[in-house]
Write an enzyme that holds these catalytic residues in place. Sequence first.
Site, PDB file in Angstrom:
ATOM      1  CD1 TRP A 190       0.860  11.643   0.442  1.00  0.00           C
ATOM      2  CD2 TRP A 190       1.345   9.883   1.739  1.00  0.00           C
ATOM      3  NE1 TRP A 190      -0.121  11.530   1.394  1.00  0.00           N
ATOM      4  CE2 TRP A 190       0.158  10.471   2.205  1.00  0.00           C
ATOM      5  CE3 TRP A 190       1.843   8.753   2.395  1.00  0.00           C
ATOM      6  CZ2 TRP A 190      -0.549   9.978   3.299  1.00  0.00           C
ATOM      7  CZ3 TRP A 190       1.150   8.257   3.488  1.00  0.00           C
ATOM      8  CH2 TRP A 190      -0.025   8.859   3.936  1.00  0.00           C
ATOM      9  CG  ASP A 271       2.361   3.682  -0.135  1.00  0.00           C
ATOM     10  OD1 ASP A 271       1.238   3.117  -0.121  1.00  0.00           O
ATOM     11  OD2 ASP A 271       2.520   4.876   0.197  1.00  0.00           O
ATOM     12  CE  LYS A 307      -6.216   7.882  -1.710  1.00  0.00           C
ATOM     13  NZ  LYS A 307      -5.208   8.857  -1.863  1.00  0.00           N
TER      14      LYS A 307
HETATM   15  N1  PGU Z   1       0.369   6.333   0.253  1.00  0.00           N
HETATM   16  C1  PGU Z   1       0.236   7.195  -0.760  1.00  0.00           C
HETATM   17  C2  PGU Z   1       1.247   7.185  -1.850  1.00  0.00           C
HETATM   18  C3  PGU Z   1      -0.845   8.085  -0.773  1.00  0.00           C
HETATM   19  O1  PGU Z   1      -0.964   8.920  -1.791  1.00  0.00           O
HETATM   20  C4  PGU Z   1      -1.771   8.071   0.283  1.00  0.00           C
HETATM   21  C5  PGU Z   1      -2.933   9.008   0.318  1.00  0.00           C
HETATM   22  C6  PGU Z   1      -1.590   7.122   1.297  1.00  0.00           C
HETATM   23  C7  PGU Z   1      -0.502   6.274   1.253  1.00  0.00           C
HETATM   24  C8  PGU Z   1      -2.507   6.994   2.455  1.00  0.00           C
HETATM   25  O2  PGU Z   1      -3.776   6.659   2.167  1.00  0.00           O
HETATM   26  P1  PGU Z   1      -4.811   6.100   3.209  1.00  0.00           P
HETATM   27  O3  PGU Z   1      -5.952   7.028   3.154  1.00  0.00           O
HETATM   28  O4  PGU Z   1      -4.160   6.085   4.549  1.00  0.00           O
HETATM   29  O5  PGU Z   1      -5.120   4.746   2.721  1.00  0.00           O
HETATM   30  N2  PGU Z   1      -2.691  10.272  -0.211  1.00  0.00           N
HETATM   31  C9  PGU Z   1      -3.771  11.147  -0.616  1.00  0.00           C
HETATM   32  C10 PGU Z   1      -4.847  11.334   0.438  1.00  0.00           C
HETATM   33  C11 PGU Z   1      -4.698  12.425   1.421  1.00  0.00           C
HETATM   34  C12 PGU Z   1      -3.574  12.193   2.390  1.00  0.00           C
HETATM   35  O6  PGU Z   1      -2.563  12.856   2.250  1.00  0.00           O
HETATM   36  O7  PGU Z   1      -3.733  11.323   3.276  1.00  0.00           O
HETATM   37  C13 PGU Z   1      -3.149  12.415  -1.136  1.00  0.00           C
HETATM   38  O8  PGU Z   1      -3.905  13.335  -1.473  1.00  0.00           O
HETATM   39  O9  PGU Z   1      -1.922  12.474  -1.306  1.00  0.00           O
END
Ligand code: PGU
Length: 461
Positions: A190, A271, A307
């Site tokens: 990510w 995570d 999510k």
């Molecule tokens: N860790 C991972 C692996 C993730 O994919 C995401 C969110 C988070 C943590 C953080 O999520 P929180 O909203 O802080 O609980 N990834 C999504 C959402 C958009 C972003 O980048 O924040 C994504 O599209 O990759």
Amino acid sequence: MGHGVESFGDNSVAASRRLSTLARHLEASSMAESENVGLRRSLTSGFDGDSVFAHVVKAPEDPILGVTIAYNKDPSPVKLNLGVGAYRTEEGKPLVLNVVRRAEQLLINDRQAKLSVLVSRVKEYLPIVGLAEFNKLSAKLMFGEDSPAIRKNRVTTVQCLSGTGSLRVGGEFLARHYHQKTIYIPQPTWGNHPKVFTLAGLSVKTYRYYDPATRGLNFKGLLEDLDSAPSGAIVLLHACAHNPTGVDPTPEQWEKIRQLMRSRKLMPFFDSAYQGFASGSLDVDAQAVRMFVADGGECLVAQSYAKNMGLYGERVGALSIVCNAADVASRVESQLKLVIRPMYSNPPIHGASIVATILRDKNMFNEWTVELKAMADRIITMRQKLFDALRARGTPGDWSHIIKQIGMFTFTGLNKEQVAFMTKEYHIYMTSDGRISMAGLSSKTVPHLADAIHAAVTRLS
Ligand code: PGU
């Protein structure tokens, strides 16, 4: 110098250094103050100089959240946002779970008399570590109903600002109190991970994870890289539904990773942003974490309810630190408070109250699992539909990874140019690494995406 708890000594030195810098600064500015009184008076008529921020350069948009900004600007009626990992219904609409609506109703009607703790109808401050019942229930959700680690009070759980905030608080804690300052993150991962951990004060390195040739796990590379990491290094692991690749280790591979990490004394930092989204089962998706906790060793876990409960904007999450003894966990928690207090003081009450209301009630919990499974199943259906649509078009290439990958995303293998082409010609928005959010797709939009992929692959291979 000091390691672990002893490093508190280093911090006091650092803190007093910072304090004396601040004191010097205040002294200097009060001297400047008296000298400048006359000058300031003469300026009261107005300020017409250049901005003191004139040198500030425009920063690029975020690689993921910026996709939504570009999408919003596009007037095309066929536009499709497959960038951000956010669930959409078959009608392409954001979804608030029924169980969440019900919990909110209960909170508004103040029907939570049984809740012995603060609820969101009361707009008081929460404690620094958040809502106690939320923390307890979140730990159970992650580690299991009868986890020995919880029973022995070896786990401290603090409510944080969703997954991101939990990672950041965990990272800052490690930077202050853990002897190893290097964190290994998977390649790829990510996009926010390296930024979060660098700013937390850790040094970020990568380990091999994905093999583009097989579109699967580079297990050999992963083991080699972890084996040659310095003893004690921190390792970031996606608990399930790896983002962006959708490739997870099998349970047998997890077991090998666990053995290697424990023998090399590497510190696992999980995570968990997609519990329940990968398989549709909350317990199955927690298996990797539980495997590491079952061996009695220590680890960190960042949990997000963005999510799996659709609480994206409520910013609800938790950081758990599993320690090897109850007294250590209690001291660790006292230090987590010192990380949180100057950062945002205490977390928001509303989202945590929703989660606690759902997790504490058997019926509501069951209703949640049904809705969660429906979301996971719809994503799996979309995988099959997209795969079938590409096969029907005879699109060159092996697209079986679409149905093999797990969780919210498909890592398509499309390159930057192909992505740009699809955005320009088909108004399909996705991250430039070729990741698409399957949760943003519906039966109606699959043909449009399949046409775009077909055109991109045949014209720009
Ligand atoms: N860790 C991972 C692996 C993730 O994919 C995401 C969110 C988070 C943590 C953080 O999520 P929180 O909203 O802080 O609980 N990834 C999504 C959402 C958009 C972003 O980048 O924040 C994504 O599209 O990759």
